[in-house]
Design an enzyme around this catalytic site. Sequence first.
Site, PDB file in Angstrom:
ATOM      1  CE  LYS A   1       3.851   7.444   3.363  1.00 56.47           C
ATOM      2  NZ  LYS A   1       3.003   7.061   2.222  1.00 56.47           N
TER       3      LYS A   1
ATOM      4  CG  ASP B   1       0.196   8.222   4.268  1.00 56.58           C
ATOM      5  OD1 ASP B   1       0.265   7.686   3.149  1.00 56.58           O
ATOM      6  OD2 ASP B   1      -0.006   7.553   5.306  1.00 56.58           O
TER       7      ASP B   1
HETATM    8  N1  GLU Z   1       0.755   9.032   0.717  1.00 56.20           N
HETATM    9  C1  GLU Z   1       0.442   8.668  -0.637  1.00 56.20           C
HETATM   10  C2  GLU Z   1       1.012   7.308  -0.941  1.00 56.20           C
HETATM   11  O1  GLU Z   1       1.048   6.460  -0.077  1.00 56.20           O
HETATM   12  C3  GLU Z   1       0.775   9.762  -1.632  1.00 56.20           C
HETATM   13  C4  GLU Z   1       2.200  10.222  -1.620  1.00 56.20           C
HETATM   14  C5  GLU Z   1       2.463  11.435  -2.527  1.00 56.20           C
HETATM   15  O2  GLU Z   1       1.559  11.950  -3.159  1.00 56.20           O
HETATM   16  O3  GLU Z   1       3.640  11.811  -2.570  1.00 56.20           O
HETATM   17  O4  GLU Z   1       1.396   6.984  -2.038  1.00 56.20           O
END
Ligand code: GLU
Length: 446
Positions: A125, A165
């Site tokens: 992340k 996100d």
């Molecule tokens: N931000 C999204 C999550 O919390 C998607 C992440 C992604 O698609 O890599 O899972």
Amino acid sequence: MIIREEIIAGIERRNGSQPEFVQAVGEVVDSLGGLLAKRPEYADGALLERMVEPERQIMFRVAWVDDAGQVQVNRGYRIEFNSALGPYKGGLRFHPSVNLSVVKFLGFEQIFKNALTGQMIGGGKGGSDFDPHGKSDAEVMRFCQAFMTELHRHIGALTDVPAGDIGVGGREIGYLYGQYKRIVNRFEAGVLTGKGLDWGGSLARTEATGYGLVMFAREMLAAKGDSLDGKKVAISGSGNVAIYAAQKAQALGATVVTVSDSAGAVYDPAGIDVELLKQVKEVERGRVLDYAQRLGGSAQYLEGARPWGAADVDVALPCATQNELDEADMATLIQGGVKLVAEGANMPLTNEAIDAAKAAGVLYAPGKAANAGGVATSALEMAQNAGFAKWSFEEVEGKLDQIMRDIHSASLEAADAVGAPGDYQVGANVAGFIKVADAMLAQGVM
Ligand code: GLU
């Protein structure tokens, strides 16, 4: 046996105060008691201690010039948490609340969420304390270019694959991808997901988190012989997850009576007009106040309010942000007769709210399971990019539906196996943990 206190003490010794990260770790470790009692090998080899220590943590300066010609400085983050199951995978969050604790909690949850999807993706992340709200497109572009100028050296289709996100949507992914392409001089579509449909994006990725959430809730109700048809649903938030959760819930016969943002909530017994909400939020970048004023009719704007007290609802889908729903909110929902709470955001319920829901017999699904449809569809985007393929909307949505059904049944089976029947929280944590743990044990100490 390793206990929660030891793990948490180790984290605090190494990191100082990281409340969100400690909360997320505590939530997982508390779920593992039944498993560790049955399978003590998972408590050996410092497996848990390794899992809570990111493989790599990147922090960097992001300097950019605003429209007034002033130099602005933000901080960028990328936590490459765990690559046992595949390239690091997870979104980027641009929001003033972003700090190391927040990015680490999100990265930690992502490990198990991604494992649950059954796809070849590790956990990561990133993000920045940059706030896109109130910035011009040109400022957002310059920020994204500066951010990617550092990030590009750390990512790659087989290394680390960021996505969106909070605060990072199609516009931001476009600017980030453009800058990546310019620097490396290659059209490496698989390096980011959530791309535009004409340049490597996947159909149904935009809808996937919200749709997947409602598919998961549908499965939970179906397991009890019930359905979403005729249900009253409260949704918080009004971003990508909230919008498409509302659309899918209403397509399945529910009435979504609330959405919200940080300034207030809208309550409308007639149901949310999703097309207007999309227009106001995504095209005009407005607030839910603008939506309510434009719609008129039975839509009421509740200044400063959160959506949980707006009505007696059957289903609550928190889709805004972490710790948005506390014990008092849960008491309000329970009093109103709520039957099901499923997390569209990451860690929207405090641990006390989760305990209160479970104690009252409310069906509760953690975000790791319930909102995994977004990242699962990102993995489908990666698969299409790797094969230079383009699948139809129906094909992607069909795969998403099957993935959500599989996560639902895997969670219930894992919960049964450790003596916590019907407990989606324990089941999701155990099922995700086993996949990651087995891969880490197989791959040796590192
Ligand atoms: N931000 C999204 C999550 O919390 C998607 C992440 C992604 O698609 O890599 O899972």
